[in-house]
Scaffold this active site. Sequence first.
Site, PDB file in Angstrom:
ATOM      1  N   HIS A  21     -39.832 -29.815  49.061  1.00  4.70           N
ATOM      2  CA  HIS A  21     -39.003 -28.791  48.428  1.00  4.70           C
ATOM      3  C   HIS A  21     -39.334 -28.689  46.954  1.00  4.70           C
ATOM      4  O   HIS A  21     -40.124 -29.476  46.416  1.00  4.70           O
ATOM      5  CB  HIS A  21     -37.505 -29.106  48.643  1.00  4.70           C
ATOM      6  CG  HIS A  21     -36.916 -30.011  47.613  1.00  4.70           C
ATOM      7  ND1 HIS A  21     -35.630 -29.906  47.151  1.00  4.70           N
ATOM      8  CD2 HIS A  21     -37.448 -31.058  46.931  1.00  4.70           C
ATOM      9  CE1 HIS A  21     -35.394 -30.829  46.238  1.00  4.70           C
ATOM     10  NE2 HIS A  21     -36.476 -31.553  46.088  1.00  4.70           N
ATOM     11  N   CYS A  30     -38.901 -24.441  36.849  1.00  7.23           N
ATOM     12  CA  CYS A  30     -38.988 -24.585  38.304  1.00  7.23           C
ATOM     13  C   CYS A  30     -39.816 -25.830  38.587  1.00  7.23           C
ATOM     14  O   CYS A  30     -40.882 -26.017  38.000  1.00  7.23           O
ATOM     15  CB  CYS A  30     -39.668 -23.348  38.895  1.00  7.23           C
ATOM     16  SG  CYS A  30     -39.854 -23.409  40.681  1.00  7.23           S
ATOM     17  N   HIS A  34     -42.709 -31.082  45.979  1.00 10.22           N
ATOM     18  CA  HIS A  34     -42.768 -32.523  46.223  1.00 10.22           C
ATOM     19  C   HIS A  34     -41.897 -32.834  47.428  1.00 10.22           C
ATOM     20  O   HIS A  34     -41.230 -31.941  47.948  1.00 10.22           O
ATOM     21  CB  HIS A  34     -42.298 -33.291  44.985  1.00 10.22           C
ATOM     22  CG  HIS A  34     -40.869 -33.021  44.631  1.00 10.22           C
ATOM     23  ND1 HIS A  34     -40.483 -31.895  43.944  1.00 10.22           N
ATOM     24  CD2 HIS A  34     -39.745 -33.695  44.920  1.00 10.22           C
ATOM     25  CE1 HIS A  34     -39.164 -31.907  43.804  1.00 10.22           C
ATOM     26  NE2 HIS A  34     -38.692 -32.981  44.398  1.00 10.22           N
ATOM     27  N   HIS A  36     -39.230 -35.659  49.802  1.00 10.93           N
ATOM     28  CA  HIS A  36     -38.302 -36.793  49.839  1.00 10.93           C
ATOM     29  C   HIS A  36     -38.150 -37.243  51.282  1.00 10.93           C
ATOM     30  O   HIS A  36     -38.273 -36.444  52.205  1.00 10.93           O
ATOM     31  CB  HIS A  36     -36.909 -36.379  49.353  1.00 10.93           C
ATOM     32  CG  HIS A  36     -36.850 -35.938  47.939  1.00 10.93           C
ATOM     33  ND1 HIS A  36     -36.887 -36.813  46.878  1.00 10.93           N
ATOM     34  CD2 HIS A  36     -36.755 -34.694  47.391  1.00 10.93           C
ATOM     35  CE1 HIS A  36     -36.809 -36.129  45.745  1.00 10.93           C
ATOM     36  NE2 HIS A  36     -36.733 -34.834  46.022  1.00 10.93           N
ATOM     37  N   HIS A  74     -40.076 -32.664  58.431  1.00 18.36           N
ATOM     38  CA  HIS A  74     -41.487 -32.271  58.305  1.00 18.36           C
ATOM     39  C   HIS A  74     -41.645 -30.777  58.036  1.00 18.36           C
ATOM     40  O   HIS A  74     -42.564 -30.127  58.551  1.00 18.36           O
ATOM     41  CB  HIS A  74     -42.289 -32.679  59.544  1.00 18.36           C
ATOM     42  CG  HIS A  74     -42.433 -34.160  59.668  1.00 18.36           C
ATOM     43  ND1 HIS A  74     -43.155 -34.761  60.661  1.00 18.36           N
ATOM     44  CD2 HIS A  74     -41.939 -35.156  58.911  1.00 18.36           C
ATOM     45  CE1 HIS A  74     -43.103 -36.077  60.501  1.00 18.36           C
ATOM     46  NE2 HIS A  74     -42.363 -36.345  59.462  1.00 18.36           N
ATOM     47  N   GLU A 153     -31.430 -38.414  48.598  1.00 18.86           N
ATOM     48  CA  GLU A 153     -32.831 -37.997  48.461  1.00 18.86           C
ATOM     49  C   GLU A 153     -33.699 -39.123  47.893  1.00 18.86           C
ATOM     50  O   GLU A 153     -34.922 -39.048  47.943  1.00 18.86           O
ATOM     51  CB  GLU A 153     -32.960 -36.729  47.618  1.00 18.86           C
ATOM     52  CG  GLU A 153     -32.640 -36.887  46.166  1.00 18.86           C
ATOM     53  CD  GLU A 153     -32.965 -35.656  45.326  1.00 18.86           C
ATOM     54  OE1 GLU A 153     -33.294 -34.588  45.873  1.00 18.86           O
ATOM     55  OE2 GLU A 153     -32.868 -35.786  44.102  1.00 18.86           O
TER      56      GLU A 153
HETATM   57 ZN    ZN Z   1     -36.761 -33.171  44.906  1.00 16.58          ZN
END
Ligand code: ZN
Length: 166
Positions: A21, A30, A34, A36, A74, A153
């Site tokens: 995300h 922005c 990346h 999590h 995924h 996260e």
């Molecule tokens: Zn993040």
Amino acid sequence: MRSGEFRVSVTKDYLVFASAHFITFAGHRCEGLHGHNYRARVTIEGALDGESWFVFDFVTIKHVMRRLCDEIDHKVLLPLENPKIQITEDEESVKVAYEGKPRYVFPRSDCALLPVPNTTVEMLAELLTNRLRVELDKLGAKTLTAIEMEVEENFGQSAYYRVGLR
Ligand SMILES: [Zn+2]
């Protein structure tokens, strides 16, 4: 007569979703893309079922939560309601622009387009809660009084969303 209240909580090592995300910030900032390893924990409050003496069946909660996590596992999580992010889809791909400038093209099957304004853990917690609520309604769960969802996260970095059902 019981004066206390009951709640049940589920977090399992399969209630995780490894997803990509990026979020937008106030102004013109922005993040880059990346990922999590997100983890969900759900807590459900309610009256005891008169026959089973439980708030809700753990097996069912685990099953539903696993499915909700699998739906976004995924995937690249993309917000459909962010005014700074323009998303266009065709049969094969999803194109993402930030403030009108092209930024990413993803295979469509790798994307989860979500009805949120930003893919923060707060919004993911609210989204999972809303989706769980729909499923619990379908299952006829009538004695529940609240759902609380935690989405982590990173280790020790979580957001919580709680909604009362009455
Ligand atoms: Zn993040």
